[in-house]
Design a protein around this motif. Sequence first.
Motif, short mmCIF file in Angstrom:
data_model
loop_
_atom_site.label_atom_id
_atom_site.label_comp_id
_atom_site.label_asym_id
_atom_site.label_seq_id
_atom_site.Cartn_x
_atom_site.Cartn_y
_atom_site.Cartn_z
N SER A 89 0.94 -1.13 -0.13
CA SER A 89 -0.02 0.05 -0.17
C SER A 89 0.75 1.30 0.16
CB SER A 89 -0.74 0.29 1.12
OG SER A 89 -2.19 -1.05 1.31
N SER A 90 2.23 1.14 0.81
CA SER A 90 3.02 2.35 0.84
C SER A 90 3.55 3.03 -0.64
CB SER A 90 3.91 1.98 2.04
OG SER A 90 3.21 1.64 2.59
N HIS A 91 4.10 1.54 -1.85
CA HIS A 91 4.52 1.66 -2.63
C HIS A 91 3.07 2.15 -3.64
CE1 HIS A 91 8.28 -0.44 -1.39
NE2 HIS A 91 8.21 0.56 -0.77
N ALA A 92 1.76 2.09 -3.55
CA ALA A 92 0.92 2.19 -4.16
C ALA A 92 0.79 4.01 -3.92
CB ALA A 92 -0.36 1.76 -3.79
N LEU A 93 1.28 4.50 -2.18
CA LEU A 93 0.41 5.51 -2.30
C LEU A 93 1.28 6.63 -2.91
CD1 LEU A 93 -1.16 8.03 -1.22
CD2 LEU A 93 0.78 7.26 1.11
N PHE A 94 2.71 5.87 -2.94
CA PHE A 94 4.21 7.27 -3.61
C PHE A 94 3.95 6.98 -5.10
CE2 PHE A 94 6.68 5.20 0.32
CZ PHE A 94 5.34 6.01 1.23
N GLY A 95 3.40 6.29 -5.22
CA GLY A 95 3.62 6.03 -7.66
C GLY A 95 2.64 6.33 -7.09
N GLY A 96 1.32 6.51 -6.54
CA GLY A 96 0.32 7.81 -7.07
C GLY A 96 0.79 8.40 -7.31
N LEU A 97 1.40 9.06 -6.46
CA LEU A 97 2.02 10.68 -5.67
C LEU A 97 2.73 11.01 -6.55
CD1 LEU A 97 2.13 11.51 -1.85
CD2 LEU A 97 0.32 12.69 -3.60
N VAL A 98 3.48 10.22 -7.21
CA VAL A 98 5.11 10.65 -8.30
C VAL A 98 4.40 10.44 -9.18
CG1 VAL A 98 7.49 9.89 -9.39
CG2 VAL A 98 7.08 9.85 -7.03
N GLY A 99 3.33 9.84 -10.41
CA GLY A 99 2.51 9.59 -11.61
C GLY A 99 2.10 11.22 -10.98
N ALA A 100 1.13 11.39 -10.43
CA ALA A 100 0.00 12.73 -10.76
C ALA A 100 1.02 13.95 -11.06
CB ALA A 100 -0.72 12.94 -9.45
N THR A 101 2.46 14.00 -10.11
CA THR A 101 2.59 15.42 -10.00
C THR A 101 3.77 15.45 -11.62
OG1 THR A 101 2.98 15.50 -7.55
CG2 THR A 101 4.79 16.15 -9.13
N MET A 102 3.49 14.08 -11.55
CA MET A 102 4.45 14.37 -13.38
C MET A 102 3.67 14.82 -14.32
SD MET A 102 7.56 10.85 -13.41
CE MET A 102 8.03 11.38 -14.19
N VAL A 103 2.46 13.96 -14.43
CA VAL A 103 1.63 14.43 -15.28
C VAL A 103 1.04 16.15 -15.37
CG1 VAL A 103 -0.40 14.12 -14.83
CG2 VAL A 103 0.02 13.22 -16.92
N ALA A 104 1.09 16.41 -14.51
CA ALA A 104 0.93 17.41 -13.44
C ALA A 104 2.07 18.95 -14.20
CB ALA A 104 0.10 18.03 -12.59
N GLY A 105 2.31 18.53 -14.06
CA GLY A 105 3.88 19.46 -14.91
C GLY A 105 4.19 19.84 -13.66
#
Length: 337
Positions: free
Chosen positions: A107-123
């Motif tokens: 669950s931890s890596h799911a949370l970190f991956g979600g944050l990183v993915g959304a941040t990267m695509v947001a610009g």
Amino acid sequence: MSPEFFAVTAVIIAAMAFDYTNGFHDAANAIATSISTRALTPRVALAMAAVGNFIGAHLGADVAKTVGDGLVKLELGVPSLGIVFAGVLGAVTWNLITWWFGLPSSSSHALFGGLVGATMVAGSSLGSVQWHTIIEKVLIPMVASPIVGLMLGFLVMVAIMWIFRRGNPGRLNRGFRVAQTISAAAMSVGHGIQDAAKTMGIVVLALYTGGFQDSSTHIPWWVYITTATMLAAGTYSGGWRIIRTLGRKIIDLGPAEGFAAETVASSVLFFNAYVLHAPISTTHTITSAIMGVGATKRLNAVRWNVAGNIVIAWITTFPAAGLIACLLYFLFRPVFS
């Protein structure tokens, strides 16, 4: 209702949903071995895990600060809250997918991956990923903690077998069942320290980004209580699919093996929380410890095909949750504009 209040409230609700799914998804981390060895009945084990999670949640401030202030840097305002919202929902979605298939993913890596993915695509205009912290506090522990858990599980079990080599098997099993109550309790507290803290970090990140507090690391008292309660409730509801995978499908555990695995895993969790301040995966740690303990019987005692499926889930969790979060960000971006 101001846009900032609406956005922060939405993120907090999503964070509590993640906290609850984290509880029932990772309930197996603390008590699967105790149930499989019959050291504890299922409901007693879950109740003890829930209490341990609640207590541990109040002890994880250092891990919460790493999550809330160290992984991503976001501009203040409502649009950035859309990033956090999408990241958390990406983690919730992946948790539900892996729970359905009975895979003990992180669950931890799911949370970190979600944050990183959304941040990267947001610009870059809205935020940036702190890759030095991701590498130091997430990626390196992601690789190191299973290796350490595997090796320590093997060594601790070998030591137990040597120390008690002349003991009466029946008496030893009874003794280790009692000892498992203590090791499972330690595992439950360690899970609370690690996993509740991650949700606390998200809530603090939302409060700071939304302008509701000036500090990016201060954790209000109500955040401790709410997060601890949701994690404990999720844990008590029980994630039976994953409990069966950890407790029975990897290897058939006895009381001594269960005690060794839980002792190793809880020690690794406490060390990372208080010495390294690293938010490691409780799932990776306990699963690898079980594999290490099982390997002392014989290598083919571990069902490596099941272990292989689990490792695949580990590897795919970070990018899969990130991809889901990217899609959710585009879906919800108009709401947070």
